[in-house]
Write an enzyme that holds these catalytic residues in place. Sequence first.
Site, PDB file in Angstrom:
ATOM      1  N   GLU A 152      -5.664  62.098  34.351  1.00 50.78           N
ATOM      2  CA  GLU A 152      -4.420  62.752  34.780  1.00 50.78           C
ATOM      3  C   GLU A 152      -4.281  64.172  34.226  1.00 50.78           C
ATOM      4  O   GLU A 152      -3.664  65.029  34.853  1.00 50.78           O
ATOM      5  CB  GLU A 152      -3.210  61.911  34.381  1.00 50.78           C
ATOM      6  CG  GLU A 152      -3.042  60.637  35.192  1.00 50.78           C
ATOM      7  CD  GLU A 152      -3.774  59.454  34.583  1.00 50.78           C
ATOM      8  OE1 GLU A 152      -4.595  59.663  33.660  1.00 50.78           O
ATOM      9  OE2 GLU A 152      -3.541  58.317  35.042  1.00 50.78           O
TER      10      GLU A 152
ATOM     11  N   PHE B 258       5.940  46.829  31.076  1.00 57.29           N
ATOM     12  CA  PHE B 258       4.539  47.224  31.133  1.00 57.29           C
ATOM     13  C   PHE B 258       4.409  48.639  31.719  1.00 57.29           C
ATOM     14  O   PHE B 258       4.993  48.937  32.751  1.00 57.29           O
ATOM     15  CB  PHE B 258       3.748  46.216  31.984  1.00 57.29           C
ATOM     16  CG  PHE B 258       2.301  46.599  32.141  1.00 57.29           C
ATOM     17  CD1 PHE B 258       1.452  46.610  31.034  1.00 57.29           C
ATOM     18  CD2 PHE B 258       1.800  46.979  33.372  1.00 57.29           C
ATOM     19  CE1 PHE B 258       0.123  46.995  31.165  1.00 57.29           C
ATOM     20  CE2 PHE B 258       0.465  47.350  33.510  1.00 57.29           C
ATOM     21  CZ  PHE B 258      -0.374  47.366  32.400  1.00 57.29           C
ATOM     22  N   GLN B 259       3.664  49.456  31.054  1.00 54.11           N
ATOM     23  CA  GLN B 259       3.438  50.854  31.442  1.00 54.11           C
ATOM     24  C   GLN B 259       4.734  51.636  31.605  1.00 54.11           C
ATOM     25  O   GLN B 259       4.855  52.508  32.467  1.00 54.11           O
ATOM     26  CB  GLN B 259       2.572  50.951  32.705  1.00 54.11           C
ATOM     27  CG  GLN B 259       1.140  50.465  32.436  1.00 54.11           C
ATOM     28  CD  GLN B 259       0.143  50.878  33.488  1.00 54.11           C
ATOM     29  OE1 GLN B 259       0.464  51.019  34.667  1.00 54.11           O
ATOM     30  NE2 GLN B 259      -1.104  51.088  33.070  1.00 54.11           N
TER      31      GLN B 259
ATOM     32  N   LYS C 226       9.963  52.781  40.681  1.00 52.61           N
ATOM     33  CA  LYS C 226       9.310  52.104  41.792  1.00 52.61           C
ATOM     34  C   LYS C 226      10.311  51.573  42.825  1.00 52.61           C
ATOM     35  O   LYS C 226      10.109  51.716  44.026  1.00 52.61           O
ATOM     36  CB  LYS C 226       8.456  50.960  41.240  1.00 52.61           C
ATOM     37  CG  LYS C 226       7.626  50.286  42.296  1.00 52.61           C
ATOM     38  CD  LYS C 226       6.555  49.389  41.710  1.00 52.61           C
ATOM     39  CE  LYS C 226       5.789  48.763  42.873  1.00 52.61           C
ATOM     40  NZ  LYS C 226       4.517  48.227  42.490  1.00 52.61           N
TER      41      LYS C 226
ATOM     42  N   MET D 225     -15.148  79.509  18.069  1.00 47.87           N
ATOM     43  CA  MET D 225     -14.073  80.322  17.503  1.00 47.87           C
ATOM     44  C   MET D 225     -13.625  79.765  16.146  1.00 47.87           C
ATOM     45  O   MET D 225     -13.334  80.525  15.222  1.00 47.87           O
ATOM     46  CB  MET D 225     -12.894  80.397  18.482  1.00 47.87           C
ATOM     47  CG  MET D 225     -11.791  81.347  18.044  1.00 47.87           C
ATOM     48  SD  MET D 225     -12.404  83.035  17.797  1.00 47.87           S
ATOM     49  CE  MET D 225     -12.088  83.751  19.415  1.00 47.87           C
TER      50      MET D 225
END
Lengths: 161, 566
Positions: free
Chosen positions: B49, B111-112, B161, B475
């Site tokens: 993502e 969940f999630q 949802k 760096m």
Amino acid sequence: MEKKEHIISILVYNKPDVLARIAGTLGGKGYNIESLCVNTTTSYEISKIVMTTVGNQATVTRIENQLRRFVDVIQVDDLTNIESIHREMILVRLNITSDKKDQIKKAIDTYKWKVLLLSDSYVVLEITGDKPQIDFALARLEPLGIADITRTGIVALQLED
Amino acid sequence: MKLKGTQILLKILEEENVEIIFGYPGGTVLDIYDCLYHSKLKHILVRHEQGAVHAADGYARATGKVGVCLVTSGPGATNTVTGIATANMDSIPIVVFTGQVPTGLIGNDAFQECDITGITRPCTKHNFLVRNIEELAATIKEAFHIARTGRPGPVLVDLPKNVMAEEIEYDPANIKIRNYEVFHKPAPKKMAQVFEMLFHAKKPLIMTGGGVILGKASLELTQLAQKYQIPVTGTLMGLGSFPGTDQLWQGMLGMHGTYYANMAVSHCDLLIAVGVRFDDRVTGTIETFASNAQIIQIDIDPSSINKNVVVDLPIIGETKATLKDLMKFLADHNYAPVPAQRKAWLAQIAEWKEKVPLTYCQNGKIIKPQYVIQKLHEVTKGDVIITTEVGQNQMWTAQFFSFDKPNTFISSGGLGTMGFGLPAAIGVKCAFPDKQVVDIAGDGSIQMNIQELATAAQYKINVKIVILNNGYLGMVRQWQELFYEKRYSYTDMTYAPDFVKLAEAYGIVGLRATKPEEVEAVLKEGLDMNKPVLMDFTVSREECVYPMVRPGASISEMTLDREITN
């Protein structure tokens, strides 16, 4: 630059997370909110937040500019720089004991405190005033034995448009 | 017409002229993905993502349009945070749609589930949790409006949802959004003040920043500089807003700025800063920054004014409109520089440039990273969109690749996000399939989103990757060399995959150059192929980026070079 208390009045859209956004950003940037008052205005859609913060003018200007970036912020005014009136309120409960009873009665009469509730065992007072007035009252209340106290943040109203 | 939440989302995306979505499906966005299955909207399946957000960000930086991504709830949403913070720091307009558990479960540790609006509150311009179907359409419209107007930025929209599965009457004419933005038109009085300051200035300098690119004001800025012969320096985000091959261009200023740009800033008597926010990497010690100059700052965001550097004349306004007004005012009042004065100032800068040019030494059998970048510019004739990762690769690109046009240098400036370049290049290439798009990377940062090679391979997105491979986190190693007595604490990256084989494993082409004489041929071969190509250049291991302003020093005090023994 001199550090002093600034009273900032903020008009916002009354959204669920608008206060979290403001508090989070100021906290995240290291600015402390000293006192806070929030409620809806005559329109339920719009709330007014009055908050006080301590800082020099440059810091406070930065805070104001940060606030103005928010989508839900409508207007920001630093009331410290405009003519305005300020009030705080305390609700205080004093337990009435036999040794303090007369003292409490005398103080209420002398200072013309507003009695909200009175029972045999306690008295609840409502006192409003500006900061020095509240501090004055607190100094007088202290010896009487404060059982519990709630002090609001500063509310303020500007006197010019 | 009754529509489901999912249909309303896709409909508005079409109305907003969204061409492409970068996304990754999951449980709470299954309904949206099912709707996408039947849609004409193009969707690129990334492999992480974070890659989706960087790709949308790259797309936005290259096109000036709003980039869009779509991810699921919980980990899908939290994986976007680095990408969102990256876009936020550089004011890039993107809209991130995240799935959310059904409203009835919010707060139950479902969940999630995660409070993504809470998590992203400090790193978005604004975000929304859509609580019911009635607010869906207006919220999505508002998200796009907020992302692209004023000082742009990322907006996140959290979509539970159940809300997306509900149906409601949809009528585009009935969608009302709040107009939050106050557009500032600078007062004419300010233009008179600029005129006055310019009139008295003997050594004016323009400093251009990301706000000029975001505000599409490059043309106006270029005209201002060229018409009145004012030299120009720029921040990292400003690269490309003024032609890098123009005589008046002095290169980037700041920590790794050119000697002459930093000297010019330190000696100018008028600094016209346009669309910059005076980042600490640009100013060095604030007290000595442009200390001989009066400063004019033009910016759309009042919170950028007097934040770091206290300026003499702040002008709040859109960069394009303000510069237009300024040009008109100067012309109307017949402003003209005193030729002798301007000549002397430009000669002074030229002298600094001659004394300490931007340079490096390509000798011996080892490829210098700067050489690869210069060759890339030569081979492409600069007609390319460059993305970078973060670190030495980014600074050398900023120094040695001349950007002539805005929106052609795509880099994570404010947040400095390693792993940005590859997914950003994929986003850019999706917007400009016919343009050459090259990610200049280091061997460290390319590994941070290497999985997106699969995305490039799957969709035949022909990005080119140039790895300046020094086997170090270059760096960080440079700072350890200079400030920590060469204690290279965990910066040796020699243990790495064989990048050529890795490219092949992903189904793209891998090429390698280990000697200076191979550089050009590898670049040409890689760039000519109509495929994604990864080019691995084994470069000098301990090359440093110079000039360098030590942290806490004035930008006029630069470390220019060190003895190079190889």
